[in-house]
Write a protein that holds these residues in place. Structure first.
Motif, PDB file in Angstrom:
ATOM      1  N   ALA A  31       0.838  -1.195   0.000  1.00  0.00           N
ATOM      2  CA  ALA A  31       0.000   0.000   0.000  1.00  0.00           C
ATOM      3  C   ALA A  31       0.874   1.246   0.000  1.00  0.00           C
ATOM      4  O   ALA A  31       1.921   1.299   0.634  1.00  0.00           O
ATOM      5  N   ARG A  32       0.425   2.251  -0.701  1.00  0.00           N
ATOM      6  CA  ARG A  32       1.151   3.515  -0.714  1.00  0.00           C
ATOM      7  C   ARG A  32       0.828   4.276   0.571  1.00  0.00           C
ATOM      8  O   ARG A  32      -0.275   4.198   1.089  1.00  0.00           O
ATOM      9  N   ILE A  37      -4.255   9.794   6.757  1.00  0.00           N
ATOM     10  CA  ILE A  37      -4.426   8.777   7.800  1.00  0.00           C
ATOM     11  C   ILE A  37      -3.237   8.802   8.752  1.00  0.00           C
ATOM     12  O   ILE A  37      -3.400   8.664   9.973  1.00  0.00           O
ATOM     13  N   MET A  38      -2.036   9.004   8.238  1.00  0.00           N
ATOM     14  CA  MET A  38      -0.854   9.064   9.082  1.00  0.00           C
ATOM     15  C   MET A  38      -0.934  10.267  10.021  1.00  0.00           C
ATOM     16  O   MET A  38      -0.595  10.165  11.200  1.00  0.00           O
ATOM     17  N   ALA A  44      -3.686  11.356  17.186  1.00  0.00           N
ATOM     18  CA  ALA A  44      -4.310  10.520  18.216  1.00  0.00           C
ATOM     19  C   ALA A  44      -3.265  10.002  19.205  1.00  0.00           C
ATOM     20  O   ALA A  44      -3.498  10.001  20.421  1.00  0.00           O
ATOM     21  N   MET A  45      -2.126   9.568  18.693  1.00  0.00           N
ATOM     22  CA  MET A  45      -1.062   9.087  19.570  1.00  0.00           C
ATOM     23  C   MET A  45      -0.543  10.211  20.453  1.00  0.00           C
ATOM     24  O   MET A  45      -0.302  10.014  21.648  1.00  0.00           O
ATOM     25  N   GLY A  46      -0.383  11.393  19.892  1.00  0.00           N
ATOM     26  CA  GLY A  46       0.081  12.544  20.670  1.00  0.00           C
ATOM     27  C   GLY A  46      -0.905  12.930  21.757  1.00  0.00           C
ATOM     28  O   GLY A  46      -0.502  13.269  22.881  1.00  0.00           O
ATOM     29  N   ILE A  47      -2.191  12.889  21.441  1.00  0.00           N
ATOM     30  CA  ILE A  47      -3.215  13.203  22.436  1.00  0.00           C
ATOM     31  C   ILE A  47      -3.181  12.184  23.573  1.00  0.00           C
ATOM     32  O   ILE A  47      -3.284  12.558  24.750  1.00  0.00           O
TER      33      ILE A  47
END
Length: 84
Positions: A31-32, A37-38, A44-47
């Motif tokens: 997949a490219r 999405i990234m 989300a990870m930072g939050i």
């Protein structure tokens, strides 16, 4: 004559011949990258990391500290003075 174009630099695994099962199991290799999405995933990870840090500092400012009990589990315990 085949319709396949010659592999170009940067194609990676997309240019190699493989089976459909291998491509289905290892989808991430073919997949490219999707920048939208990234970005959502990084936000989300930072939050989540920010919330965990906020909660930890909140408890530390209330007089709690992280203590490890005999079973090896971490818990927040309120600081006690030996003079009390």
């Amino acid at each position: 004559m085949s319709d396949k174009k010659a592999p170009a630099p940067g194609d990676g695994l997309r240019s190699l011949r493989s089976t459909g099962i291998f491509r289905a199991v290892n989808f991430e290799l073919y997949a490219r990258p999707n920048a939208v999405i990234m970005t959502i995933g990084l936000a989300a990870m930072g939050i989540c990391v920010g919330y965990i840090a906020y909660m930890r500092t909140k408890y530390e400012n209330m007089g709690y500290y992280a203590a490890v009990d005999k079973e090896g589990e971490e818990s927040f315990v309120q600081k006690k003075s030996k003079w009390d």
